[in-house]
Motif scaffolding. Sequence first.
Motif, PDB file in Angstrom:
ATOM      1  N   ASN A 191       5.474  11.307 -10.016  1.00 12.96           N
ATOM      2  CA  ASN A 191       4.931  10.607  -8.848  1.00 12.96           C
ATOM      3  C   ASN A 191       4.121  11.508  -7.920  1.00 12.96           C
ATOM      4  N   THR A 192       4.116  12.812  -8.183  1.00 14.53           N
ATOM      5  CA  THR A 192       3.552  13.772  -7.221  1.00 14.53           C
ATOM      6  C   THR A 192       2.081  13.504  -6.920  1.00 14.53           C
ATOM      7  N   ILE A 193       1.278  13.300  -7.936  1.00 10.97           N
ATOM      8  CA  ILE A 193      -0.163  13.127  -7.698  1.00 10.97           C
ATOM      9  C   ILE A 193      -0.414  11.856  -6.891  1.00 10.97           C
ATOM     10  N   ALA A 194       0.221  10.763  -7.245  1.00 12.97           N
ATOM     11  CA  ALA A 194       0.062   9.522  -6.479  1.00 12.97           C
ATOM     12  C   ALA A 194       0.613   9.673  -5.065  1.00 12.97           C
ATOM     13  N   ASP A 195       1.724  10.410  -4.933  1.00 13.27           N
ATOM     14  CA  ASP A 195       2.291  10.643  -3.602  1.00 13.27           C
ATOM     15  C   ASP A 195       1.306  11.388  -2.709  1.00 13.27           C
ATOM     16  N   TYR A 196       0.642  12.409  -3.277  1.00  8.15           N
ATOM     17  CA  TYR A 196      -0.311  13.177  -2.463  1.00  8.15           C
ATOM     18  C   TYR A 196      -1.579  12.384  -2.182  1.00  8.15           C
ATOM     19  N   GLU A 197      -1.965  11.509  -3.057  1.00  3.18           N
ATOM     20  CA  GLU A 197      -3.091  10.621  -2.739  1.00  3.18           C
ATOM     21  C   GLU A 197      -2.753   9.792  -1.507  1.00  3.18           C
ATOM     22  N   TYR A 198      -1.531   9.275  -1.479  1.00  2.00           N
ATOM     23  CA  TYR A 198      -1.098   8.502  -0.310  1.00  2.00           C
ATOM     24  C   TYR A 198      -1.076   9.379   0.941  1.00  2.00           C
ATOM     25  N   LEU A 199      -0.476  10.558   0.843  1.00  2.00           N
ATOM     26  CA  LEU A 199      -0.357  11.446   2.004  1.00  2.00           C
ATOM     27  C   LEU A 199      -1.733  11.833   2.550  1.00  2.00           C
ATOM     28  N   LEU A 200      -2.641  12.185   1.664  1.00  2.00           N
ATOM     29  CA  LEU A 200      -3.968  12.628   2.097  1.00  2.00           C
ATOM     30  C   LEU A 200      -4.738  11.496   2.750  1.00  2.00           C
ATOM     31  N   HIS A 201      -4.674  10.307   2.186  1.00  2.00           N
ATOM     32  CA  HIS A 201      -5.383   9.168   2.781  1.00  2.00           C
ATOM     33  C   HIS A 201      -4.785   8.807   4.138  1.00  2.00           C
ATOM     34  N   LYS A 202      -3.466   8.904   4.253  1.00  2.00           N
ATOM     35  CA  LYS A 202      -2.808   8.650   5.540  1.00  2.00           C
ATOM     36  C   LYS A 202      -3.184   9.728   6.556  1.00  2.00           C
ATOM     37  N   LEU A 203      -3.256  10.972   6.110  1.00  2.00           N
ATOM     38  CA  LEU A 203      -3.622  12.070   7.013  1.00  2.00           C
ATOM     39  C   LEU A 203      -5.065  11.970   7.484  1.00  2.00           C
ATOM     40  N   ASN A 204      -5.904  11.285   6.722  1.00  2.00           N
ATOM     41  CA  ASN A 204      -7.281  11.061   7.171  1.00  2.00           C
ATOM     42  C   ASN A 204      -7.332  10.266   8.479  1.00  2.00           C
ATOM     43  N   GLU A 205      -6.263   9.554   8.781  1.00  2.00           N
ATOM     44  CA  GLU A 205      -6.201   8.781  10.011  1.00  2.00           C
ATOM     45  C   GLU A 205      -5.777   9.629  11.209  1.00  2.00           C
ATOM     46  N   TYR A 206      -5.370  10.870  10.950  1.00  2.00           N
ATOM     47  CA  TYR A 206      -4.853  11.748  11.999  1.00  2.00           C
ATOM     48  C   TYR A 206      -5.893  12.796  12.402  1.00  2.00           C
ATOM     49  N   ASP A 207      -5.911  13.109  13.678  1.00  2.00           N
ATOM     50  CA  ASP A 207      -6.843  14.110  14.208  1.00  2.00           C
ATOM     51  C   ASP A 207      -6.160  15.473  14.191  1.00  2.00           C
ATOM     52  N   ILE A 208      -5.992  16.046  12.995  1.00  2.00           N
ATOM     53  CA  ILE A 208      -5.301  17.327  12.888  1.00  2.00           C
ATOM     54  C   ILE A 208      -6.293  18.459  12.648  1.00  2.00           C
ATOM     55  N   ALA A 209      -5.791  19.672  12.785  1.00  4.01           N
ATOM     56  CA  ALA A 209      -6.659  20.841  12.686  1.00  4.01           C
ATOM     57  C   ALA A 209      -7.054  21.150  11.244  1.00  4.01           C
ATOM     58  N   PHE A 210      -6.075  21.122  10.335  1.00  3.18           N
ATOM     59  CA  PHE A 210      -6.350  21.505   8.954  1.00  3.18           C
ATOM     60  C   PHE A 210      -5.161  21.151   8.074  1.00  3.18           C
ATOM     61  N   LEU A 211      -5.411  21.127   6.777  1.00  2.64           N
ATOM     62  CA  LEU A 211      -4.374  21.125   5.759  1.00  2.64           C
ATOM     63  C   LEU A 211      -4.430  22.476   5.067  1.00  2.64           C
ATOM     64  N   GLU A 212      -3.336  23.214   5.096  1.00  5.28           N
ATOM     65  CA  GLU A 212      -3.252  24.446   4.317  1.00  5.28           C
ATOM     66  C   GLU A 212      -2.581  24.087   2.992  1.00  5.28           C
ATOM     67  N   ILE A 213      -3.317  24.268   1.918  1.00  2.00           N
ATOM     68  CA  ILE A 213      -2.843  23.902   0.592  1.00  2.00           C
ATOM     69  C   ILE A 213      -2.614  25.170  -0.217  1.00  2.00           C
ATOM     70  N   VAL A 214      -1.363  25.404  -0.591  1.00  2.00           N
ATOM     71  CA  VAL A 214      -1.022  26.571  -1.397  1.00  2.00           C
ATOM     72  C   VAL A 214      -1.284  26.253  -2.864  1.00  2.00           C
ATOM     73  N   GLY A 215      -1.982  27.135  -3.532  1.00  2.00           N
ATOM     74  CA  GLY A 215      -2.318  26.924  -4.933  1.00  2.00           C
ATOM     75  C   GLY A 215      -1.134  27.146  -5.858  1.00  2.00           C
ATOM     76  N   PRO A 216      -1.268  26.765  -7.119  1.00  2.00           N
ATOM     77  CA  PRO A 216      -0.184  26.974  -8.090  1.00  2.00           C
ATOM     78  C   PRO A 216      -0.017  28.451  -8.428  1.00  2.00           C
ATOM     79  N   ALA A 217       1.231  28.851  -8.619  1.00  2.00           N
ATOM     80  CA  ALA A 217       1.518  30.246  -8.954  1.00  2.00           C
ATOM     81  C   ALA A 217       1.476  30.497 -10.451  1.00  2.00           C
TER      82      ALA A 217
END
Length: 371
Positions: A247-273
């Motif tokens: 469910n992770t990819i679909a979950d993040y699609e939801y989170l990112l689209h929801k965050l588009n509604e917020y006036d935040i500074a940034f998303l810090e995305i840590v890459g895969p190790a």
Amino acid sequence: MIQEHTKNLLTPFQLGGITLPNRIIMASMTRARATNTAIVPTDLHAAYYAQRASAGLILSESAWVSKNAIGFLNIPGIFTSAQTEAWKKVTDAVHQKNGRIFLQLAHIGAASHPDYFEGELPLGPSAINPGEKSFTPQGFKDTVIPRAYTIKQIRETIEEYHQAAINAKAAGFDGLELHAQLFTLIPQFLNAATNQRADEYGGGITNRSRILFEILDVLIKVFPGKKVGIKFTPAAFNTGVIKPDENTIADYEYLLHKLNEYDIAFLEIVGPAASLIDTPVASWEDQYYSFFRNNYKGTIMANLGFTYNSGNKIVADGLADLVSFATPFIANPDLVNRFEYSLPLAVADQATYYTGGEKGFTDYPKATNPK
């Protein structure tokens, strides 16, 4: 010789109302230097961050939002008046060097240990052991089955974040970063392996992410206008039960689209190790940051293992606006200058990362510029 590029890490960036002189961000790092019973930052913290004030933005080490949030030794808090006053010395020192600093707010949730609560069990979304290790005063210990949050306790926790933000404002921070990474409280709610609630905070991603957005709401009230960022580790394969799933990819699609509604500074995305092939998020293998850029319209900060050249490339390619560096900032307080003049980087002494004191913390020298 100064490196010249049309759009790279050395070019300025406008982060809301804050002008960053460069895109080289100091990532949040646990350094375990609050070696006092009140877990207040000390003069060493002020010196450490001031030495690194040339970063486009400093993201502080994690700070506990409450006594209930604690779960790792010698990390400072932001929930008492003494802690708030002590952080003022840090922000003053950074601002005197013309720097900018955000405070990272953290809560470890079920990944804590009864040793921090006089034998009482920590709280988690559900009574499920996250399967991690807690760094206690007696050393690393296995996590336990936590108590499940009541709705009242969830609301109290959200208010703890609110009060921590108020304290951070009083301490002079320029903004906040919300810790939503690895196996801590927010990921515990986001992940179905640790969140099996049957109320409005469990079930589908809309409910599992409810606490994230309710926390964001209270933080933005205190720091409006693009002064709150979030840090995610979407591809973190932790040692316990919190891992990417189907469910992770679909979950993040939801989170990112929801965050588009917020006036935040940034998303810090840590890459895969490590490689994502043969994992539930295998489709991210060759288009990891593209996924986030395609789904999120705001500022993206990339993190994990970047060099000056690879950082320049991801910015030039338009996949990230900012790049955060962790380990290089430990031994190179003047990292920006070293990048600018192609100076060699010093290597950090790993044995001193969490030992307390000046050694391996404030004693790394700056480089000498070429004439």
